[in-house]
Design an enzyme around this catalytic site. Structure first.
Site, PDB file in Angstrom:
ATOM      1  N   ASN A 178       8.006  -5.641  -1.382  1.00  0.00           N
ATOM      2  CA  ASN A 178       8.007  -4.536  -0.426  1.00  0.00           C
ATOM      3  C   ASN A 178       6.568  -4.352   0.291  1.00  0.00           C
ATOM      4  O   ASN A 178       5.608  -3.815  -0.550  1.00  0.00           O
ATOM      5  CB  ASN A 178       8.260  -3.145  -0.801  1.00  0.00           C
ATOM      6  CG  ASN A 178       8.409  -1.963  -0.013  1.00  0.00           C
ATOM      7  OD1 ASN A 178       8.053  -2.065   0.985  1.00  0.00           O
ATOM      8  ND2 ASN A 178       8.877  -0.911  -0.296  1.00  0.00           N
ATOM      9  N   GLU A 189      12.864  -9.419   1.268  1.00  0.00           N
ATOM     10  CA  GLU A 189      12.116  -8.337   1.667  1.00  0.00           C
ATOM     11  C   GLU A 189      12.760  -7.112   1.284  1.00  0.00           C
ATOM     12  O   GLU A 189      13.891  -6.976   1.581  1.00  0.00           O
ATOM     13  CB  GLU A 189      12.077  -8.522   3.322  1.00  0.00           C
ATOM     14  CG  GLU A 189      11.212  -7.184   3.935  1.00  0.00           C
ATOM     15  CD  GLU A 189      11.429  -7.424   5.562  1.00  0.00           C
ATOM     16  OE1 GLU A 189      11.947  -8.290   5.850  1.00  0.00           O
ATOM     17  OE2 GLU A 189      10.759  -6.471   6.303  1.00  0.00           O
ATOM     18  N   ARG A 199       4.295  11.049  -2.069  1.00  0.00           N
ATOM     19  CA  ARG A 199       4.304  10.886  -0.593  1.00  0.00           C
ATOM     20  C   ARG A 199       5.869  11.283   0.122  1.00  0.00           C
ATOM     21  O   ARG A 199       6.551  10.473  -0.372  1.00  0.00           O
ATOM     22  CB  ARG A 199       3.900   9.301  -0.562  1.00  0.00           C
ATOM     23  CG  ARG A 199       4.800   8.500   0.324  1.00  0.00           C
ATOM     24  CD  ARG A 199       4.326   7.079   0.196  1.00  0.00           C
ATOM     25  NE  ARG A 199       4.033   6.336   1.318  1.00  0.00           N
ATOM     26  CZ  ARG A 199       4.374   5.302   1.890  1.00  0.00           C
ATOM     27  NH1 ARG A 199       4.768   4.284   1.157  1.00  0.00           N
ATOM     28  NH2 ARG A 199       4.178   5.054   3.132  1.00  0.00           N
ATOM     29  N   ALA A 227       3.405  -1.012   4.783  1.00  0.00           N
ATOM     30  CA  ALA A 227       2.763  -0.960   5.796  1.00  0.00           C
ATOM     31  C   ALA A 227       2.370  -2.311   6.556  1.00  0.00           C
ATOM     32  O   ALA A 227       2.367  -2.702   7.565  1.00  0.00           O
ATOM     33  CB  ALA A 227       1.574   0.091   6.175  1.00  0.00           C
ATOM     34  N   PRO A 273       0.750  -1.139   0.040  1.00  0.00           N
ATOM     35  CA  PRO A 273      -0.117   0.015   0.032  1.00  0.00           C
ATOM     36  C   PRO A 273       0.636   1.302  -0.166  1.00  0.00           C
ATOM     37  O   PRO A 273       1.873   1.297   0.599  1.00  0.00           O
ATOM     38  CB  PRO A 273      -0.777  -0.070   1.310  1.00  0.00           C
ATOM     39  CG  PRO A 273      -0.117  -1.187   2.101  1.00  0.00           C
ATOM     40  CD  PRO A 273       0.588  -2.091   1.273  1.00  0.00           C
ATOM     41  N   ASN A 274       0.146   2.357  -0.529  1.00  0.00           N
ATOM     42  CA  ASN A 274       1.019   3.616  -0.866  1.00  0.00           C
ATOM     43  C   ASN A 274       2.086   3.631  -1.518  1.00  0.00           C
ATOM     44  O   ASN A 274       2.730   4.958  -1.778  1.00  0.00           O
ATOM     45  CB  ASN A 274       1.197   4.222   0.627  1.00  0.00           C
ATOM     46  CG  ASN A 274      -0.219   4.464   1.555  1.00  0.00           C
ATOM     47  OD1 ASN A 274      -1.136   4.674   0.797  1.00  0.00           O
ATOM     48  ND2 ASN A 274      -0.237   3.458   2.564  1.00  0.00           N
ATOM     49  N   HIS A 298      12.660  -2.495   1.579  1.00  0.00           N
ATOM     50  CA  HIS A 298      12.228  -1.437   1.940  1.00  0.00           C
ATOM     51  C   HIS A 298      13.079  -0.165   1.520  1.00  0.00           C
ATOM     52  O   HIS A 298      14.334  -0.376   1.776  1.00  0.00           O
ATOM     53  CB  HIS A 298      12.051  -1.025   3.689  1.00  0.00           C
ATOM     54  CG  HIS A 298      11.403  -2.441   4.159  1.00  0.00           C
ATOM     55  ND1 HIS A 298       9.923  -2.308   4.049  1.00  0.00           N
ATOM     56  CD2 HIS A 298      11.596  -3.514   4.832  1.00  0.00           C
ATOM     57  CE1 HIS A 298       9.352  -3.399   4.884  1.00  0.00           C
ATOM     58  NE2 HIS A 298      10.451  -4.142   4.988  1.00  0.00           N
ATOM     59  N   ARG A 303      13.419   4.184  12.185  1.00  0.00           N
ATOM     60  CA  ARG A 303      12.602   4.800  12.147  1.00  0.00           C
ATOM     61  C   ARG A 303      11.451   4.514  13.412  1.00  0.00           C
ATOM     62  O   ARG A 303      12.193   3.965  14.462  1.00  0.00           O
ATOM     63  CB  ARG A 303      11.775   4.804  10.912  1.00  0.00           C
ATOM     64  CG  ARG A 303      12.428   5.261   9.639  1.00  0.00           C
ATOM     65  CD  ARG A 303      11.558   4.889   8.370  1.00  0.00           C
ATOM     66  NE  ARG A 303      10.393   5.936   8.342  1.00  0.00           N
ATOM     67  CZ  ARG A 303       9.350   5.747   7.526  1.00  0.00           C
ATOM     68  NH1 ARG A 303       9.460   4.851   6.511  1.00  0.00           N
ATOM     69  NH2 ARG A 303       8.356   6.549   7.535  1.00  0.00           N
ATOM     70  N   TYR A 357      11.244   8.948   1.267  1.00  0.00           N
ATOM     71  CA  TYR A 357      11.118   7.935   0.050  1.00  0.00           C
ATOM     72  C   TYR A 357      11.492   8.538  -1.152  1.00  0.00           C
ATOM     73  O   TYR A 357      11.693   7.523  -2.016  1.00  0.00           O
ATOM     74  CB  TYR A 357       9.764   7.469  -0.257  1.00  0.00           C
ATOM     75  CG  TYR A 357       9.049   6.866   1.129  1.00  0.00           C
ATOM     76  CD1 TYR A 357       9.350   5.602   1.441  1.00  0.00           C
ATOM     77  CD2 TYR A 357       8.057   7.393   1.661  1.00  0.00           C
ATOM     78  CE1 TYR A 357       8.979   5.163   2.724  1.00  0.00           C
ATOM     79  CE2 TYR A 357       7.350   6.860   3.038  1.00  0.00           C
ATOM     80  CZ  TYR A 357       7.984   5.452   3.571  1.00  0.00           C
ATOM     81  OH  TYR A 357       7.326   5.134   4.549  1.00  0.00           O
TER      82      TYR A 357
HETATM   83  C1  DQA Z   1       8.455   0.856   3.413  1.00  0.00           C
HETATM   84  C2  DQA Z   1       8.284   1.274   5.127  1.00  0.00           C
HETATM   85  C3  DQA Z   1       7.324   0.997   5.792  1.00  0.00           C
HETATM   86  O1  DQA Z   1       7.179   1.254   7.099  1.00  0.00           O
HETATM   87  C4  DQA Z   1       6.193   1.884   5.220  1.00  0.00           C
HETATM   88  O2  DQA Z   1       4.912   1.548   5.758  1.00  0.00           O
HETATM   89  C5  DQA Z   1       5.926   1.823   3.704  1.00  0.00           C
HETATM   90  C6  DQA Z   1       7.258   1.743   3.078  1.00  0.00           C
HETATM   91  C7  DQA Z   1       9.607   1.407   2.835  1.00  0.00           C
HETATM   92  O3  DQA Z   1       9.572   1.218   1.595  1.00  0.00           O
HETATM   93  O4  DQA Z   1      10.543   2.233   3.256  1.00  0.00           O
HETATM   94  O5  DQA Z   1       4.885   2.139   3.247  1.00  0.00           O
HETATM   95  O6  DQA Z   1       7.956  -0.359   3.409  1.00  0.00           O
END
Ligand code: DQA
Length: 146
Positions: free
Chosen positions: A73, A97, A17, A76, A9-10, A99, A106, A22
């Site tokens: 990835n 995985e 964002r 959240a 998501p997002n 990020h 964080r 990011y």
């Molecule tokens: C994320 C880190 C997560 O904590 C966050 O909720 C994201 C992006 C990252 O790519 O740094 O949406 O996965």
């Protein structure tokens, strides 16, 4: 080698964002980067994004018998989803995985990853380049040997 790249998501909002966290690159920039990297390496990638947990579960399940590795990835859902963990365990494909941000530096809740125990590696805090590192890892460790 066929690799499925899954984004949670997002991540479709990249570029808009929280650019301080990011970066300014858009989701399309990420897809273009991964696509051209794969082309160069002679591997096949499919890139998928969803904001919905069940759709992400369906996509992981669909990789069974179709792909040789997964780069994920979960965004959240990393920090909440037993369903994604179980889906990764169910297909039992090598998964990395990723990020974009350094989740270990964080908020405390971002230090917890439900999916990590089903992954062979985690790449965190390396921006979009983390996806390329994940692809390389799968290719070097699980790709066909010549
Ligand atoms: C994320 C880190 C997560 O904590 C966050 O909720 C994201 C992006 C990252 O790519 O740094 O949406 O996965």
């Amino acid at each position: 080698m066929k690799i499925l790249i899954i984004n949670g998501p997002n991540l479709n909002m990249l570029g808009i964002r929280e650019p301080d966290i990011y970066g300014k690159g858009t989701y399309k920039d990420l897809c273009d980067l991964v696509g051209s990297y794969a082309l160069n390496k002679g591997i096949e990638v499919c890139i998928y994004q969803s904001n919905h947990e069940g759709d992400l579960v369906d996509k992981i399940q669909s990789a069974y018998g179709e792909f040789e590795g997964i780069v994920i990835n979960p965004a959240a859902y990393t920090h909440t989803s037993v369903a994604l963990l179980d889906a990764l365990k169910a297909v039992a494909l090598p998964a990395v995985e990723v990020h974009i941000s350094d989740v270990s530096a964080r908020e405390d809740f971002r230090k917890i990853s439900y999916v990590r125990s089903a992954c062979v590696k985690t790449v965190s805090g390396k921006g979009f380049a983390g996806y390329l590192e994940a692809i390389d890892y799968l290719l070097n460790n699980y790709g066909e040997k010549e």
